[in-house]
Design a protein around this motif. Structure first.
Motif, short mmCIF file in Angstrom:
data_model
loop_
_atom_site.label_atom_id
_atom_site.label_comp_id
_atom_site.label_asym_id
_atom_site.label_seq_id
_atom_site.Cartn_x
_atom_site.Cartn_y
_atom_site.Cartn_z
N SER A 152 0.81 -1.20 0.01
CA SER A 152 0.03 -0.09 -0.05
C SER A 152 0.92 1.28 0.01
CB SER A 152 -0.87 -0.08 1.24
OG SER A 152 -1.72 1.24 1.29
N GLN A 153 1.90 1.05 0.79
CA GLN A 153 2.74 2.30 0.88
C GLN A 153 3.72 2.65 -0.54
OE1 GLN A 153 3.40 4.80 3.03
NE2 GLN A 153 1.73 4.06 4.06
N GLU A 155 2.44 1.98 -3.42
CA GLU A 155 1.44 2.33 -4.32
C GLU A 155 1.10 3.89 -4.20
OE1 GLU A 155 -1.44 2.53 -7.75
OE2 GLU A 155 0.58 1.33 -7.19
N ARG A 156 0.83 4.18 -2.91
CA ARG A 156 0.66 5.53 -2.62
C ARG A 156 1.87 6.62 -3.04
NH1 ARG A 156 -1.68 4.61 3.64
NH2 ARG A 156 -3.56 3.46 2.95
N LYS A 157 3.21 6.14 -2.75
CA LYS A 157 4.03 6.85 -3.26
C LYS A 157 4.37 6.84 -4.64
CE LYS A 157 8.06 6.64 -1.20
NZ LYS A 157 8.26 8.09 -0.83
N LYS A 347 -3.39 7.58 5.47
CA LYS A 347 -4.61 7.99 5.36
C LYS A 347 -5.47 7.85 6.42
CE LYS A 347 -4.82 7.51 0.19
NZ LYS A 347 -5.81 7.02 -0.94
N ASP A 354 -2.55 2.04 9.44
CA ASP A 354 -1.13 2.61 9.03
C ASP A 354 -0.59 3.42 10.22
OD1 ASP A 354 -2.28 2.33 6.39
OD2 ASP A 354 -3.05 4.25 6.00
N PHE A 414 -3.27 11.92 -3.89
CA PHE A 414 -3.53 10.79 -2.68
C PHE A 414 -4.53 9.70 -3.42
CE2 PHE A 414 -2.01 14.69 -0.93
CZ PHE A 414 -0.79 14.14 -0.48
N ASN A 415 -4.84 9.72 -4.45
CA ASN A 415 -5.66 8.56 -5.15
C ASN A 415 -7.02 8.35 -4.39
OD1 ASN A 415 -5.96 6.77 -7.13
ND2 ASN A 415 -5.21 5.12 -5.91
N TYR A 416 -7.73 9.51 -4.46
CA TYR A 416 -9.14 9.78 -3.82
C TYR A 416 -9.96 9.39 -5.05
CZ TYR A 416 -7.78 10.10 1.20
OH TYR A 416 -7.28 9.88 2.28
#
Length: 424
Positions: A152-153, A155-157, A347, A354, A414-416
């Protein structure tokens, strides 16, 4: 001279030569750098993880002058030395460009506490045949759960960096100024930098930092005013330029974000639906005077009773009657994520997982977990997606679109997902 005397003389000369040779060899060995003689740690070698202790002494910062730049070249961040407590990882094979075996790393480079970036993918770990490498996850996580959090980290980065590369291409070349780091709090013992995003768990994160720093024994003991109006935690912009650069390049940098519409509604409910001695007279009076026709004298005197559509009118007005506030400003402007390379992006929506994952990575005390209590108005329900939707239905479709456009970079980085189907 007799033959026997000649033989003894030759033996003495030979012994002297041997002694001089042995002395020379010992002198040569003693002058060698011990690091040249020690075996090097090559990619793919398994090594033990030693418990990480809090840092009390800071290595000196750079003495060079010039513009303060965000660091662009870093030692590859290897989670084999940052795995959750009690874990053991293999260092996966890396391309030669990332680690030159014949190059000696400086001691300061080896000491850097760099995290998350260049995280080993699960496929790479499996390819190295480390069947037991992930056998012991963090104590608070079920088997395999922290691997999911690693991914997850990653992908977020990735998403954040792609958005920055597309829309903020020049940011990486800009100089870091005190303004860029004014929202970043410093915890020196565990070498953590936390960028404060209001309405995304910042009050409780400050409590956690105070416990990590040894300023309190438990998060529940720290009052709201101590968190927000005390000076226990230092901001990064209070250090000189050497201190700023040193911490940016060696500390673990993290921020927590929240769905922008929910964060906006949470800020409105907190500041305008409850008595407030600052936001009502400073923001409320200006908003009512500009955007409410025939406002009552009482409303104009107190600034109380601002409605959500009026608040959004103020937010979207390029000539707003009072300035911006950190509680509804863009995360991209509060934390400058395209200029500062954050190691961890959490998040609000997955706060517990997290936060506790991050605490495990920095070797926080095992009994320290992220607090769940609501800092203010504890009897009131937290702002959820459903509650935020109810507030935004008070707006016209055009106002919703313009508000989405206002927070577009936060949604993108941040992919919202879009909160309304009619947004484009």
């Amino acid at each position: 001279m007799t033959p026997r005397a000649g033989t003894m003389r030759l033996a003495c000369m030979f012994s002297s030569i041997l002694l001089f040779g042995a002395a020379g060899l010992l002198l040569f060995i003693s002058l060698q750098d011990p690091t040249e003689l020690a075996p090097r740690q090559l990619p793919g070698i398994k090594f033990s993880i030693r418990p990480q202790q809090p840092y009390n002494d800071l290595p000196p910062g750079s003495s060079q002058d010039g513009d303060l730049k965000a660091p662009t070249e870093k030692v590859p961040r290897d989670l084999s030395s940052r795995a959750p407590r009690g874990s053991r990882l293999l260092v996966p094979d890396r391309p030669q460009a990332q680690l030159n075996v014949g190059t000696r790393l400086r001691p300061r480079q080896r000491r850097r506490r760099l995290l998350i970036k260049k995280m080993p993918a699960a496929t790479a770990i499996q390819a190295n045949g480390s069947a037991g490498a992930l056998a012991r996850p963090a104590p608070w996580a079920p088997d395999g759960h922290w691997v999911t959090l690693h991914h997850s980290q990653q992908e977020r980065k990735r998403v954040m960096q792609e958005a920055c590369a597309k829309y903020r291409a020049s940011s990486s070349r800009r100089a870091v100024t005190p303004r860029h780091v004014s929202r970043i709090f410093v915890e020196d013992r565990h070498r953590v930098l936390y960028c404060e995003v209001p309405k995304a768990g910042c009050s409780n994160w400050k409590r956690v930092l105070m416990v990590l720093a040894g300023l309190a024994s438990a998060t529940a003991d720290i009052q709201h005013d101590t968190v927000h109006y005390g000076s226990a935690l230092k901001r990064l912009d209070t250090f000189n330029r050497q201190g700023i650069l040193h911490r940016l390049s060696t500390y673990t940098k993290m921020l927590f974000v929240r769905e922008p519409f929910e964060r906006l509604v949470s800020a409105f409910r907190d500041k305008f639906e409850h008595p407030n001695s600052y936001y009502h007279p400073v923001f409320g009076k200006a908003i009512l005077a500009r955007y409410r026709a025939n406002a009552s004298r009482e409303a104009l005197r107190t600034g109380s009773g601002v409605r959500f559509p009026e608040f959004v009118q103020y937010l979207l007005d390029v000539r707003r009657p009072v300035g911006m506030d950190i509680h509804w400003d863009h995360v991209s402007r509060l934390c400058s994520p395209c200029l500062i390379d954050y190691d961890f992006v959490g998040k609000f929506e997955s706060m517990e997982d997290d936060a506790n994952f991050f605490l495990s990575l920095i070797r926080a005390p095992r009994n320290l977990t992220f607090p769940r209590f609501k800092d203010r108005h504890s009897q009131e329900a937290r702002t959820t997606a459903h509650i935020a939707h109810q507030y935004f239905t008070q707006l016209s479709a055009l106002q919703r679109q313009r508000t989405y456009d206002f927070y577009y970079m936060d949604y993108l980085m941040f992919n919202y997902s879009k909160p309304f189907a009619d947004l484009y």
